[in-house]
Write an enzyme that holds these catalytic residues in place. Structure first.
Site, PDB file in Angstrom:
ATOM      1  N   THR A  70     -30.273  23.103 -40.725  1.00 58.69           N
ATOM      2  CA  THR A  70     -28.950  22.757 -41.265  1.00 58.69           C
ATOM      3  C   THR A  70     -28.251  23.137 -42.588  1.00 58.69           C
ATOM      4  OG1 THR A  70     -29.182  20.621 -41.582  1.00 58.69           O
ATOM      5  CG2 THR A  70     -28.998  21.108 -39.324  1.00 58.69           C
ATOM      6  N   GLN A  88     -27.244   3.937 -35.023  1.00 61.96           N
ATOM      7  CA  GLN A  88     -27.162   5.073 -34.885  1.00 61.96           C
ATOM      8  C   GLN A  88     -26.257   5.834 -33.916  1.00 61.96           C
ATOM      9  OE1 GLN A  88     -29.096   6.996 -32.527  1.00 61.96           O
ATOM     10  NE2 GLN A  88     -29.798   9.195 -33.487  1.00 61.96           N
ATOM     11  N   HIS A  92     -13.906  18.928 -29.324  1.00 70.32           N
ATOM     12  CA  HIS A  92     -14.033  18.539 -30.764  1.00 70.32           C
ATOM     13  C   HIS A  92     -13.021  17.624 -31.078  1.00 70.32           C
ATOM     14  CE1 HIS A  92     -13.471  19.372 -34.848  1.00 70.32           C
ATOM     15  NE2 HIS A  92     -14.681  19.522 -34.965  1.00 70.32           N
ATOM     16  N   GLU A 113     -34.194  21.476 -34.228  1.00 66.67           N
ATOM     17  CA  GLU A 113     -33.518  21.504 -35.456  1.00 66.67           C
ATOM     18  C   GLU A 113     -34.003  20.618 -36.375  1.00 66.67           C
ATOM     19  OE1 GLU A 113     -28.991  21.143 -35.597  1.00 66.67           O
ATOM     20  OE2 GLU A 113     -29.711  19.163 -36.478  1.00 66.67           O
TER      21      GLU A 113
END
Ligand code: FAD
Length: 290
Positions: free
Chosen positions: A47, A211, A148, A16
């Site tokens: 993205t 992070q 989620h 990605e």
């Protein structure tokens, strides 16, 4: 080529990238994609950021150039929160003009000032894409091995996922996770909830304590004790922490490869060194021998 066809043929391997933010030139993204393409991934995903950094315009340009200049399959992300059906149709038409046949259909995160317009959920976007583009495109959707963050119950999460399948998604790409056992449990639960789509496991190396804390909060990924230990052992040095993250991610990838995963997707964070490390470890464990 459609990603659904690739997944039907073999276990996939993909990366990605995200469009450059702020003043970074678009050429930088082309350069990064070019470096990643040398590993021969099944696709590179790009993205989409509606609002915030406002870099969504560049998704089409980057995805198009991955297809055209790098001869590599591109997967263009698309979020629908705040978009009209006409916005979506224009985006799909622009992708088609650039030879991009693959879309990852997403809702997008809730943000102040961006409410529902024509689509409340990713499944609504998937239904629209299928109704308007038919089989001309292959549609992916997101899934969450640990649930989620907004889902009130696990069952609610699986109902949403089942809807994505029924509206026409071809495969799922997972949110990052740091414990493969979470992914294996999720895979089994999908079957119990009649979700039969191929599931591509998404792996992101942690790069620092800050992070990983941010990621855990934003996407609900839990941080196992073994990851905390790696970070503690790496000490305060930023390079050692990042190296520990890549090493841990490579171990996750190898274990997933050995456990019959449909595909492996590396959130390579615009860093060709990460994609190269993932490629090397997967080539070494025989995953890429087709
Ligand atoms: P949905 O499927 O709509 O789910 C959102 C919530 O609603 C969930 O809690 C779900 O259980 C629930 N739900 C689903 N359907 C229904 C229904 N019919 N009724 C009631 N509740 C329902 N974000 C970006 O902005 N840009 C990106 O490029 C991007 N790429 C991503 C790539 C991957 C692989 C993943 C995993 C996430 C990505 N995201 C991206 C983040 C994503 O947009 C967020 O996680 C977002 O909060 C949810 O998107 P979704 O498509 O899963 O939404």
């Amino acid at each position: 080529m459609k990603i659904s066809d690739k997944l039907a043929a073999h276990q996939t391997f993909s990366f990605e990238i995200f469009p450059p933010k702020g003043d970074l030139p678009l050429e930088k993204a082309f350069e990064i994609a070019g470096a990643m393409a040398t590993c021969g991934p099944d696709w590179i995903s790009v993205t989409y950021s509606a609002g915030g950094s406002g870099n969504s315009d560049n998704t089409v340009a980057i995805a198009g150039s991955i297809e055209e200049k790098l001869n590599t399959t591109a997967l263009a992300h698309l979020t629908c929160m705040g978009s009209t059906a006409a916005d979506v149709d224009a985006y799909v038409a622009a992708l088609a003009a650039d030879g991009v046949q693959n879309i990852l259909a997403l809702r997008g995160d809730r943000r102040p000032g961006r409410g529902v317009v024509d689509f409340a959920h990713a499944s609504d976007l998937i239904a629209h894409l299928r109704a308007t583009a038919g089989d001309a495109i292959s549609i992916g959707a997101a899934c969450y091995p640990e649930g989620h963050v907004e889902s009130p119950t696990e069952d609610a999460d699986f109902e949403g996922l089942y809807r994505k399948q029924e509206e026409g998604a071809d495969y799922l790409v997972s949110q990052l996770f740091f414990s493969n056992d979470d992914f294996y449990r999720f895979r089994e639960k999908c079957l119990r909830h009649r979700i039969k789509l191929p599931i591509v496991a998404g792996i992101m190396p942690f790069t620092s304590v800050k992070q990983i804390q941010r990621m855990a909060f934003n996407c609900g990924a839990s941080i196992p004790a073994k990851v905390v230990k790696r970070l503690v052992q790496a000490g305060d040095d930023a390079e050692s922490q990042a190296a520990a993250g890549v090493e841990y991610a490579c171990e996750q990838l190898c274990d997933l490869a050995a456990n019959g995963v449909d595909g492996l997707h590396v959130y390579s964070m615009n860093k060709p060194a990460i994609s190269a490390a993932a490629y090397e470890v997967l080539a070494g464990c025989g995953y890429l021998a087709r």
